[in-house]
Design a protein around this motif. Structure first.
Motif, PDB file in Angstrom:
ATOM      1  N   TYR A   2       0.832  -1.203   0.000  1.00  0.00           N
ATOM      2  CA  TYR A   2       0.000   0.000   0.000  1.00  0.00           C
ATOM      3  C   TYR A   2       0.866   1.252   0.000  1.00  0.00           C
ATOM      4  N   TRP A   3       1.873   1.280   0.870  1.00  0.00           N
ATOM      5  CA  TRP A   3       2.705   2.471   0.987  1.00  0.00           C
ATOM      6  C   TRP A   3       3.602   2.650  -0.228  1.00  0.00           C
ATOM      7  N   GLN A   4       4.048   1.569  -0.830  1.00  0.00           N
ATOM      8  CA  GLN A   4       4.869   1.690  -2.035  1.00  0.00           C
ATOM      9  C   GLN A   4       4.065   2.330  -3.165  1.00  0.00           C
ATOM     10  N   LYS A   5       2.825   1.874  -3.320  1.00  0.00           N
ATOM     11  CA  LYS A   5       1.968   2.450  -4.357  1.00  0.00           C
ATOM     12  C   LYS A   5       1.668   3.922  -4.060  1.00  0.00           C
ATOM     13  N   ARG A   6       1.479   4.201  -2.795  1.00  0.00           N
ATOM     14  CA  ARG A   6       1.168   5.572  -2.386  1.00  0.00           C
ATOM     15  C   ARG A   6       2.329   6.512  -2.694  1.00  0.00           C
ATOM     16  N   PHE A   7       3.566   6.075  -2.458  1.00  0.00           N
ATOM     17  CA  PHE A   7       4.736   6.913  -2.733  1.00  0.00           C
ATOM     18  C   PHE A   7       4.950   7.113  -4.222  1.00  0.00           C
ATOM     19  N   ARG A   9       2.571   7.357  -6.409  1.00  0.00           N
ATOM     20  CA  ARG A   9       1.432   8.086  -6.945  1.00  0.00           C
ATOM     21  C   ARG A   9       1.818   9.541  -7.234  1.00  0.00           C
ATOM     22  N   ASN A  11       1.339  13.637  -7.465  1.00  0.00           N
ATOM     23  CA  ASN A  11       0.779  14.621  -6.544  1.00  0.00           C
ATOM     24  C   ASN A  11      -0.537  15.152  -7.117  1.00  0.00           C
TER      25      ASN A  11
END
Length: 180
Positions: A2-7, A9, A11
């Motif tokens: 989840y966090w890898q995808k979020r980073f 993404r 802005n």
């Protein structure tokens, strides 16, 4: 994951950030979040002020570049005319109506929106004549400039209202003017 995808993404506020930075720089750092919000609204973008504040904080933008402290109104210009003798000597109480009257000019600020929605600070000046017997305001004038005409008009009305006083009337101001 989840966090890898979020980073990775993009802005979502990138366009808004560049627009806010551009507006801030166009106005040389004078605009805070309120004015930026109004400018964005004029351009057809309806953005919450919390979002604008969050973006400005992230970018390190503060609309405090030219903050001035408001000055207190002071009409004293030094000795302009002959000084009148102080007859009150800080005795601000009297048992006779209309015997001792005081005045002073007070400045009031108010805010007004112009046709484009910009907020402007306006000033009004109040010149009351107060009876020290009971604290009653006998006359007053409100003007947009601190001028002698407003004071003299209010004084004339106070003189007319206090004709019934059998004693000498004293008009007192901290600026040294008076009626002999």
């Amino acid at each position: 994951m989840y966090w890898q995808k979020r980073f990775e993404r993009k802005n979502p506020n990138q366009k808004l950030e560049t627009l806010i930075k551009k507006i801030f720089d166009e106005h040389k750092g004078n605009y805070g979040y309120r004015r930026i919000q109004l400018t964005l609204k004029e351009k057809g973008l309806n953005v919450n002020q919390k979002r604008i504040r969050r973006i400005m904080c992230k970018l390190g933008l503060k609309g405090t570049k030219f903050i001035r402290k408001s000055r207190k109104y002071n009409s004293y210009k030094g000795t302009v005319g002959p000084l009148v003798k102080n007859r009150l000597h800080r005795r601000f109480y009297t048992s006779v109506p209309h015997q001792k009257l005081t005045t002073d000019t007070s400045e009031f600020k108010y805010y007004e929106r112009d046709q484009r929605g910009n907020i402007q600070i306006k000033k009004l000046y109040l010149d009351p004549f107060l009876d020290l017997f009971n604290g009653e305001i006998l006359s007053y004038r409100i003007s947009k400039q601190p001028n002698a005409k407003a004071i003299l008009d209010a004084q004339k009305e106070a003189i007319d209202k206090t004709q019934d006083c059998p004693y000498r009337r004293t008009f007192h101001s901290d600026q040294g003017w008076g009626i002999k």
